[in-house]
Design an enzyme around this catalytic site. Structure first.
Site, mmCIF file in Angstrom:
data_model
loop_
_atom_site.group_PDB
_atom_site.id
_atom_site.type_symbol
_atom_site.label_atom_id
_atom_site.label_comp_id
_atom_site.label_asym_id
_atom_site.label_seq_id
_atom_site.Cartn_x
_atom_site.Cartn_y
_atom_site.Cartn_z
ATOM 1 N N GLU A 22 0.795 -1.235 0.000
ATOM 2 C CA GLU A 22 0.000 0.000 0.000
ATOM 3 C C GLU A 22 0.830 1.288 0.000
ATOM 4 O OE1 GLU A 22 -2.947 1.144 -0.710
ATOM 5 O OE2 GLU A 22 -3.343 -0.930 -1.242
ATOM 6 N N ASP A 248 2.958 51.963 7.475
ATOM 7 C CA ASP A 248 3.433 52.398 8.784
ATOM 8 C C ASP A 248 4.045 51.224 9.529
ATOM 9 O OD1 ASP A 248 2.535 54.888 8.271
ATOM 10 O OD2 ASP A 248 0.675 54.702 9.418
ATOM 11 N N LYS A 270 6.500 55.313 11.757
ATOM 12 C CA LYS A 270 6.503 56.399 12.739
ATOM 13 C C LYS A 270 6.050 55.747 14.021
ATOM 14 C CE LYS A 270 4.021 59.456 10.512
ATOM 15 N NZ LYS A 270 3.193 60.601 10.262
ATOM 16 N N ILE A 306 -8.273 57.430 11.766
ATOM 17 C CA ILE A 306 -8.196 57.642 13.217
ATOM 18 C C ILE A 306 -6.734 57.761 13.626
ATOM 19 C CG2 ILE A 306 -8.679 56.623 15.474
ATOM 20 C CD1 ILE A 306 -11.227 55.436 14.181
ATOM 21 N N THR A 331 -10.525 49.753 13.820
ATOM 22 C CA THR A 331 -9.638 50.523 14.676
ATOM 23 C C THR A 331 -9.275 49.761 15.958
ATOM 24 O OG1 THR A 331 -9.318 52.709 15.629
ATOM 25 C CG2 THR A 331 -11.501 51.728 15.900
ATOM 26 N N MET A 383 -2.158 55.821 21.946
ATOM 27 C CA MET A 383 -0.822 56.396 22.140
ATOM 28 C C MET A 383 -0.661 56.913 23.567
ATOM 29 S SD MET A 383 -0.359 58.298 18.485
ATOM 30 C CE MET A 383 -2.055 58.808 18.339
HETATM 31 N N1 SAH Z 1 -5.133 54.300 13.008
HETATM 32 C C1 SAH Z 1 -4.884 53.464 14.143
HETATM 33 C C2 SAH Z 1 -4.257 54.239 15.278
HETATM 34 C C3 SAH Z 1 -2.890 54.747 14.963
HETATM 35 S S1 SAH Z 1 -2.139 55.535 16.314
HETATM 36 C C4 SAH Z 1 -6.186 52.773 14.559
HETATM 37 O O1 SAH Z 1 -7.261 53.139 14.070
HETATM 38 O O2 SAH Z 1 -6.118 51.871 15.378
HETATM 39 C C5 SAH Z 1 -1.202 54.240 17.022
HETATM 40 C C6 SAH Z 1 -1.839 53.789 18.316
HETATM 41 O O3 SAH Z 1 -2.910 52.900 18.034
HETATM 42 C C7 SAH Z 1 -0.913 52.985 19.217
HETATM 43 O O4 SAH Z 1 -0.088 53.819 19.989
HETATM 44 C C8 SAH Z 1 -1.916 52.251 20.067
HETATM 45 O O5 SAH Z 1 -2.436 53.105 21.059
HETATM 46 C C9 SAH Z 1 -3.032 51.979 19.083
HETATM 47 N N2 SAH Z 1 -2.953 50.599 18.488
HETATM 48 C C10 SAH Z 1 -2.729 50.275 17.213
HETATM 49 N N3 SAH Z 1 -2.780 48.945 17.049
HETATM 50 C C11 SAH Z 1 -3.048 48.410 18.251
HETATM 51 C C12 SAH Z 1 -3.238 47.084 18.738
HETATM 52 N N4 SAH Z 1 -3.149 46.020 17.931
HETATM 53 N N5 SAH Z 1 -3.501 46.915 20.055
HETATM 54 C C13 SAH Z 1 -3.604 47.975 20.867
HETATM 55 N N6 SAH Z 1 -3.432 49.250 20.475
HETATM 56 C C14 SAH Z 1 -3.173 49.483 19.184
#
Ligand code: SAH
Length: 466
Positions: A22, A248, A270, A306, A331, A383
């Site tokens: 087999e 990013d 950034k 955002i 987000t 942040m």
């Molecule tokens: N545009 C993104 C935010 C960018 S600012 C959004 O809508 O989520 C970057 C911040 O997003 C980080 O400092 C943190 O506070 C948050 N962030 C992004 N990804 C994350 C994750 N997977 N878990 C927790 N916080 C997150």
């Protein structure tokens, strides 16, 4: 990756297989699809092997394999279903310096045979390094369903047509031609046979030769919080079609890997206080590449609108006269609330939800602290790692209850995700103790759904003391 997948040219080469029942049959059915010369050694071969021998599809020798038989072999299979005999064969192959596969014995094998989806010349090989044959089978089934049976024929005819297609300019138009053929008009024509496919190739070529070059376009795409499965279908498609992806730092490599293989990937990271690409440089890149006619995906974590400096980039792109579109994403606040099992709004608790940043261009960001200090207020603070003490001080000063729950959610939606329950009175210390290394949001006013279990389940790593 312990096993590196490659495709080996076996046309006209000898592959030796030891065994006649087999396991041997299963391997031979695969090997018979190749253009290799197959030599089978078996004292008591199954009738199918006898038939293949009679039909000249392989050469059968009715005795156990001997070292001399391996002289010209490229690969050896030990498929005797007999441990002692298989290890004897494996030893001989190793001594002769030939790659050997011992059926159902990963450790003794120098190579493994993947599960295969065969649309020759398109071949998909699936390997799980022996970890999960069930998984390999499920993936195979999935791909079998997705790839039309006609794909092999399309690929063969497409390959023969390559020289004609070189009349198209390199880049987007040529790619569009091939994708129209393989995914739209080709499969449609396949039902009518080879000449219909050939006519389709000619018609597509004429249409694409007449086509005008597409102008550059920028799609601003929200990549979501990190889990590739939280990408939207539109985001997937944009990545599929992009010539250039400008992303990013928070966008993980698993998502970047979904971009077209030829796409140029540019990081303009950034991150908090670390090194960053100046916004003017990012705007400049978008305009520079947009003007070349490239299809660009500007990939931002979460939702691009955002805390993503979206409007600054839109202004730049628009003033350069480059077309754009926006694909929303999930987000971080949504991913974080999902992770702690809570709703961001709730009847009778909060009819308002605030998304805040801990920092803005002036440093620590001022907010409507009075509103945030009210009982039941819910806010997602982005942040905010370094702003915890500031936020704590402001909220207490404006009368927020010291025991107001706050969840610190790190790496929401990612495998290394953590949720840490905290309270306003201990927020600054908890944030330091959490020793966060990934992105994190604070959810003010929300504790993890089952704080007690969550705390037990998610260990906070002990702080290192020097
Ligand atoms: N545009 C993104 C935010 C960018 S600012 C959004 O809508 O989520 C970057 C911040 O997003 C980080 O400092 C943190 O506070 C948050 N962030 C992004 N990804 C994350 C994750 N997977 N878990 C927790 N916080 C997150």
């Amino acid at each position: 990756m312990q096993h590196f997948p490659i495709f080996l040219d076996v046309a006209g080469k000898a592959i030796v297989l030891s065994g006649g029942s087999e396991a041997a049959l299963a391997k031979l059915r695969l090997l018979l699809k190749t253009e290799a010369h197959l030599h089978v050694f078996a004292s008591d071969p199954a009738p199918e092997i006898e038939t293949w021998n009679t039909d000249g599809r392989l050469v059968l020798t009715r005795r156990p394999l001997a070292a001399d038989d391996l002289a010209a072999a490229t690969l050896v299979y030990a498929a005797n279903e007999d441990t002692a005999e298989d290890s004897r064969v494996a030893c001989m192959a190793r001594d002769a310096g030939i790659f050997v596969n011992v059926v159902d014995n990963l450790e003794a094998s120098a190579f493994i045979t993947p599960a295969i989806v065969d649309r020759d010349p398109v071949t998909v090989a699936i390997g799980t390094e022996g970890a999960a044959p069930v998984l390999a089978r499920a993936i195979k089934r999935d791909i079998e369903e997705r790839l039309p049976q006609s794909l092999g024929l399309l690929a063969r005819l497409g390959k023969a047509f390559r020289a004609h297609a070189d009349a198209l300019p390199m880049g987007r138009i040529r790619r569009d031609f091939w994708s129209a053929f393989y995914f739209t008009s080709g499969p449609r024509a396949a039902a009518q046979g080879q000449s219909a496919i050939e006519a389709t190739l000619e018609a597509e070529l004429a249409a694409h030769l007449a086509a005008e070059t597409r102008p550059g376009h920028i799609t601003f795409v929200g990549a979501g919080p990190g889990d590739p499965e939280l990408l939207t279908l539109k985001a997937r498609r944009a990545l599929d079609e992009a010539d250039i992806v400008i992303h990013d730092r928070l966008v993980p490599s698993e998502i970047l890997e979904l971009a077209r293989r030829e796409a140029v990937i540019l990081s303009v990271g950034k991150e908090g206080f670390g090194p960053s690409t100046p916004q003017e440089r990012i705007n400049g890149l978008l305009i520079e590449h947009g003007r070349t006619g490239a299809q660009i995906v500007r990939l931002k974590s979460g939702d691009a609108a955002i805390f993503g400096r979206l409007e600054e980039e839109l202004d730049a792109v628009e003033s350069a006269g480059i077309g754009y579109s926006i694909v929303p994403g999930i987000t971080a606040a949504s991913a974080a609330s999902a992770q702690i099992g809570r709703s961001l709004t709730a009847r009778g608790r909060n009819s308002e939800l605030r998304l805040l940043t801990g920092h803005d261009i002036d440093g620590l960001a001022e907010q409507d602290w009075q509103a945030l200090a009210r009982p039941g207020a819910v806010a997602a603070i982005y942040m905010g790692k370094r702003a915890a003490r500031f936020v704590q001080g402001r909220l207490l000063m404006h009368g927020a209850a010291a025991d107001t729950p706050i969840s610190i959610v790190e790496n929401a939606s990612r495998p290394q995700g953590r949720s840490l329950p905290s309270r306003l009175c201990s927020l600054a210390e908890d944030m330091v103790d959490a020793d966060l290394s990934g992105p994190a949001v604070m959810l003010l006013g929300l504790s993890p759904r089952d704080a007690a279990t969550a705390a037990a389940r998610i260990a906070i790593p002990a702080k290192e003391h020097a």
